[in-house]
Design a protein around this motif. Structure first.
Motif, PDB file in Angstrom:
ATOM      1  N   ALA A   1      13.026 -28.820 -44.086  1.00 28.95           N
ATOM      2  CA  ALA A   1      12.945 -27.507 -43.446  1.00 28.95           C
ATOM      3  C   ALA A   1      11.489 -27.051 -43.392  1.00 28.95           C
ATOM      4  CB  ALA A   1      13.788 -26.487 -44.203  1.00 28.95           C
ATOM      5  N   ARG A   2      11.068 -26.579 -42.234  1.00 21.83           N
ATOM      6  CA  ARG A   2       9.687 -26.147 -42.036  1.00 21.83           C
ATOM      7  C   ARG A   2       9.506 -24.658 -42.304  1.00 21.83           C
ATOM      8  NH1 ARG A   2       6.541 -29.021 -38.721  1.00 21.83           N
ATOM      9  NH2 ARG A   2       4.939 -27.640 -39.598  1.00 21.83           N
ATOM     10  N   ALA A   3      10.615 -23.923 -42.402  1.00 17.97           N
ATOM     11  CA  ALA A   3      10.537 -22.479 -42.638  1.00 17.97           C
ATOM     12  C   ALA A   3      11.775 -22.036 -43.406  1.00 17.97           C
ATOM     13  CB  ALA A   3      10.420 -21.714 -41.324  1.00 17.97           C
ATOM     14  N   LEU A   4      11.628 -20.947 -44.150  1.00 17.05           N
ATOM     15  CA  LEU A   4      12.725 -20.332 -44.882  1.00 17.05           C
ATOM     16  C   LEU A   4      12.735 -18.847 -44.553  1.00 17.05           C
ATOM     17  CD1 LEU A   4      14.910 -20.195 -47.195  1.00 17.05           C
ATOM     18  CD2 LEU A   4      12.993 -19.746 -48.759  1.00 17.05           C
ATOM     19  N   VAL A   5      13.925 -18.324 -44.163  1.00 14.96           N
ATOM     20  CA  VAL A   5      14.077 -16.896 -43.890  1.00 14.96           C
ATOM     21  C   VAL A   5      14.949 -16.298 -44.987  1.00 14.96           C
ATOM     22  CG1 VAL A   5      14.789 -15.145 -42.231  1.00 14.96           C
ATOM     23  CG2 VAL A   5      13.895 -17.336 -41.414  1.00 14.96           C
ATOM     24  N   VAL A   6      14.428 -15.279 -45.670  1.00 22.22           N
ATOM     25  CA  VAL A   6      15.092 -14.660 -46.818  1.00 22.22           C
ATOM     26  C   VAL A   6      15.254 -13.165 -46.559  1.00 22.22           C
ATOM     27  CG1 VAL A   6      14.946 -14.201 -49.299  1.00 22.22           C
ATOM     28  CG2 VAL A   6      14.010 -16.319 -48.376  1.00 22.22           C
TER      29      VAL A   6
ATOM     30  N   TYR B   1       6.154 -26.556 -52.073  1.00 18.05           N
ATOM     31  CA  TYR B   1       6.134 -26.764 -50.615  1.00 18.05           C
ATOM     32  C   TYR B   1       5.171 -25.753 -49.987  1.00 18.05           C
ATOM     33  CZ  TYR B   1      10.353 -29.405 -51.705  1.00 18.05           C
ATOM     34  OH  TYR B   1      11.247 -30.302 -52.237  1.00 18.05           O
ATOM     35  N   PRO B   2       3.892 -25.910 -50.224  1.00 18.24           N
ATOM     36  CA  PRO B   2       2.914 -24.891 -49.806  1.00 18.24           C
ATOM     37  C   PRO B   2       2.762 -24.734 -48.302  1.00 18.24           C
ATOM     38  CG  PRO B   2       1.798 -26.856 -50.620  1.00 18.24           C
ATOM     39  CD  PRO B   2       3.253 -27.034 -50.936  1.00 18.24           C
TER      40      PRO B   2
ATOM     41  N   ALA C   1       0.570 -15.689 -52.179  1.00 19.32           N
ATOM     42  CA  ALA C   1      -0.727 -15.010 -52.146  1.00 19.32           C
ATOM     43  C   ALA C   1      -1.891 -15.990 -52.263  1.00 19.32           C
ATOM     44  CB  ALA C   1      -0.804 -13.968 -53.263  1.00 19.32           C
ATOM     45  N   ARG C   2      -1.646 -17.134 -52.875  1.00 19.53           N
ATOM     46  CA  ARG C   2      -2.733 -18.102 -53.087  1.00 19.53           C
ATOM     47  C   ARG C   2      -2.786 -19.158 -51.984  1.00 19.53           C
ATOM     48  NH1 ARG C   2      -0.493 -16.934 -57.844  1.00 19.53           N
ATOM     49  NH2 ARG C   2       0.933 -18.711 -57.773  1.00 19.53           N
ATOM     50  N   GLY C   3      -2.013 -18.977 -50.934  1.00 19.23           N
ATOM     51  CA  GLY C   3      -2.057 -19.921 -49.825  1.00 19.23           C
ATOM     52  C   GLY C   3      -0.676 -20.184 -49.263  1.00 19.23           C
ATOM     53  N   GLY C   4      -0.613 -20.708 -48.047  1.00 16.33           N
ATOM     54  CA  GLY C   4       0.659 -20.981 -47.398  1.00 16.33           C
ATOM     55  C   GLY C   4       1.033 -19.850 -46.457  1.00 16.33           C
TER      56      GLY C   4
ATOM     57  N   ARG D   1      11.663 -15.029 -58.952  1.00 21.98           N
ATOM     58  CA  ARG D   1      10.802 -15.942 -59.717  1.00 21.98           C
ATOM     59  C   ARG D   1      11.252 -17.388 -59.521  1.00 21.98           C
ATOM     60  NH1 ARG D   1      11.000 -13.329 -63.909  1.00 21.98           N
ATOM     61  NH2 ARG D   1      12.759 -14.347 -64.946  1.00 21.98           N
ATOM     62  N   GLU D   2      12.566 -17.620 -59.526  1.00 21.98           N
ATOM     63  CA  GLU D   2      13.081 -18.981 -59.325  1.00 21.98           C
ATOM     64  C   GLU D   2      12.748 -19.503 -57.928  1.00 21.98           C
ATOM     65  OE1 GLU D   2      17.052 -18.606 -62.204  1.00 21.98           O
ATOM     66  OE2 GLU D   2      17.160 -18.127 -60.067  1.00 21.98           O
ATOM     67  N   LEU D   3      12.888 -18.642 -56.931  1.00 18.65           N
ATOM     68  CA  LEU D   3      12.598 -19.065 -55.561  1.00 18.65           C
ATOM     69  C   LEU D   3      11.102 -19.320 -55.374  1.00 18.65           C
ATOM     70  CD1 LEU D   3      14.987 -16.674 -53.585  1.00 18.65           C
ATOM     71  CD2 LEU D   3      15.239 -19.143 -53.908  1.00 18.65           C
ATOM     72  N   ARG D   4      10.277 -18.495 -55.991  1.00 15.53           N
ATOM     73  CA  ARG D   4       8.836 -18.722 -55.894  1.00 15.53           C
ATOM     74  C   ARG D   4       8.453 -20.057 -56.527  1.00 15.53           C
ATOM     75  NH1 ARG D   4       8.448 -12.920 -56.872  1.00 15.53           N
ATOM     76  NH2 ARG D   4       8.160 -13.306 -59.102  1.00 15.53           N
TER      77      ARG D   4
END
Length: 450
Positions: free
Chosen positions: A223-228, A255-256, A282-285, A246-249
């Motif tokens: 998957a190239r994208a996730l919609v939450v 997968y940056p 916040a650190r990239g992606g 926290r688990e999802l992060r």
């Protein structure tokens, strides 16, 4: 095979357009088998590769599906048929709990805000070449994002959350790319993905949002994208809590390059704190966080604010300039006025929906039926036969939304009840709970929807 309809065209684009016209007109029905590629190529007098290209385009657009040697068929729900068409015809005298609209008595008056915005426009009309985002709207939105722990980033404005999400997906993905979406999830979102030529990858949810192992599976499979959905997920009412976020992060950290789109569906109607899944980006992606004013301030006020990484927001705003240019500054300034004056008491609105939602869930539990609705205005009731339940509810005087509008596959059947159409007194709750019990029948209430 095709009855009287004849597919036409010499080029791949013409052939695919001909099929889409047939589907849109109803001449090609869901499930109908299309000619084999070589057969159609011979009939049209073209190279089989041309037909193969046309069929590939139709698959990517979600119009047809191919099952190996069994051939290609019109999808059971092609993208030319929106899920909103899967609705109940509500006769006179039936209470409609199916549409998902907010309680109009909880919406603020827009008159003063629009007059105020018009007066500002008289003083200084909006002109070509100006900033597409009202500076005060951007400041207020950014302050709210900061307060909720949403990472820093520029602010853009779109015509509602679906418009924002479409623009983000379009500037990052190409046809055929897989997108992980919640299942059950927002019907418009499930329509949008194939309409953009993207491929839907369902991700199961529970009351805390997407299940981490399901997200991991989807991302591992490409998957190239996730919609939450952050809060008030439609249709289940799920809200992402701190532990789930926290688990999802943690999953997403591996997968940056995956695009993360988070929709705060409960903005203005939910008093639960937001726990942004995009916080780990916040650190990239690439990422965006979207808030619409539709649920709290009225669906016709077509304004959504979004923030994200600088590159994504810049792409969206650049593409927007080549289309509508900007969202009306009149509407943006009206939102500024509504926010400044505290036109919506979010806590009071949340209490109003919560009282009705919790009472219905409790009344169903007393009848042995498990229902879900942690936040927002909807209650999701898993059932074994949603078609039968919807029909029996209608006969009893209540219209509820069939789960087919909100799911990807054939499983996870259920019905959605929108509590905004219920009165605050216990009588309405008892009556609709009794109707659900009678419609579901003994011993067949669902216990889980993940």
């Amino acid at each position: 095979m095709l009855g009287e309809y004849r597919i036409s065209g010499r080029r791949a684009a013409e052939i695919s357009a001909s099929v889409e016209r047939g589907v849109a007109a109803g001449a090609l029905e869901p499930g109908q088998l299309l000619p084999a590629m070589r057969e159609l190529a011979a009939e049209l007098g073209v190279n089989p590769n041309t037909v193969a290209s046309a069929y590939r385009t139709l698959r990517e657009r979600g119009v047809i599906e191919t099952a190996g040697r069994r051939g290609s068929r019109v999808r059971a729900r092609p993208v030319s048929t929106a899920r909103d068409s899967i609705r109940v015809d509500v006769p006179a005298g039936v209470r409609d709990l199916s549409l998902g609209n907010p309680d109009v008595s909880l919406l603020p008056s827009l008159r003063d805000a629009l007059v105020w915005a018009a007066e500002r426009a008289d003083e200084r009309p909006g002109l070509y070449g100006e900033d597409a985002v009202d500076p005060e709207l951007a400041r207020l939105a950014r302050a709210e994002f900061d307060a909720g722990g949403v990472p820093g980033g520029p602010v853009a404005v779109a015509s509602g959350s679906l418009d924002a999400i479409e623009r983000v997906l379009a500037v990052h993905l190409k046809p055929g790319d897989p997108v992980a979406v919640e299942d059950p999830g927002w019907g418009a979102m499930l329509d949008l993905v194939p309409a953009l030529g993207l491929r839907t990858v369902p991700v199961a949810v529970d009351d805390d949002g997407p299940l981490p192992h399901e997200v991991e599976r989807a991302l591992r499979d490409g998957a190239r994208a996730l919609v939450v959905t952050a809060r008030a997920q439609n249709p289940t009412g799920a809200a992402v809590g701190s532990d789930r976020a926290r688990e999802l992060r943690a999953v997403l950290a591996a997968y940056p390059t995956v695009l993360v789109v988070e929709d705060d569906h409960g903005h203005g109607i939910v008093d639960l704190p937001v726990h942004p899944v995009v916080g780990g980006r916040a650190r990239g992606g690439p990422w965006v966080f979207v808030r619409s004013v539709s649920k709290g301030y009225g669906p016709d006020l077509r304004v959504a604010v979004m923030t994200g990484d600088a590159e994504t927001v810049d792409r969206v705003r650049g593409r927007q300039r080549l289309g509508p240019g900007w969202v009306s500054l009149l509407l943006q300034r009206a939102v500024v006025r509504l926010w400044r004056t505290g036109a919506v008491d979010t806590e009071a609105v949340a209490r109003s929906y919560g009282k009705r939602r919790d009472a219905l869930i409790a009344a169903l539990a007393e009848r042995g039926i498990t229902a879900h609705g942690r936040s927002g205005m909807n209650v999701w009731v898993p059932v074994g036969d949603e078609t039968g339940v919807v029909a029996r509810m209608l006969h009893a005087g209540w219209a509820v939304a069939p789960g087919a509008r909100f799911r990807v596959g054939a499983g996870r059947q259920g019905v959605r009840v929108t509590v905004s159409g219920l009165g605050a007194d216990a009588g309405d709750i008892v009556r609709v709970a009794g109707a659900v019990e009678a419609a579901v029948g003994p011993g067949v209430g669902g216990r889980r929807y993940e």
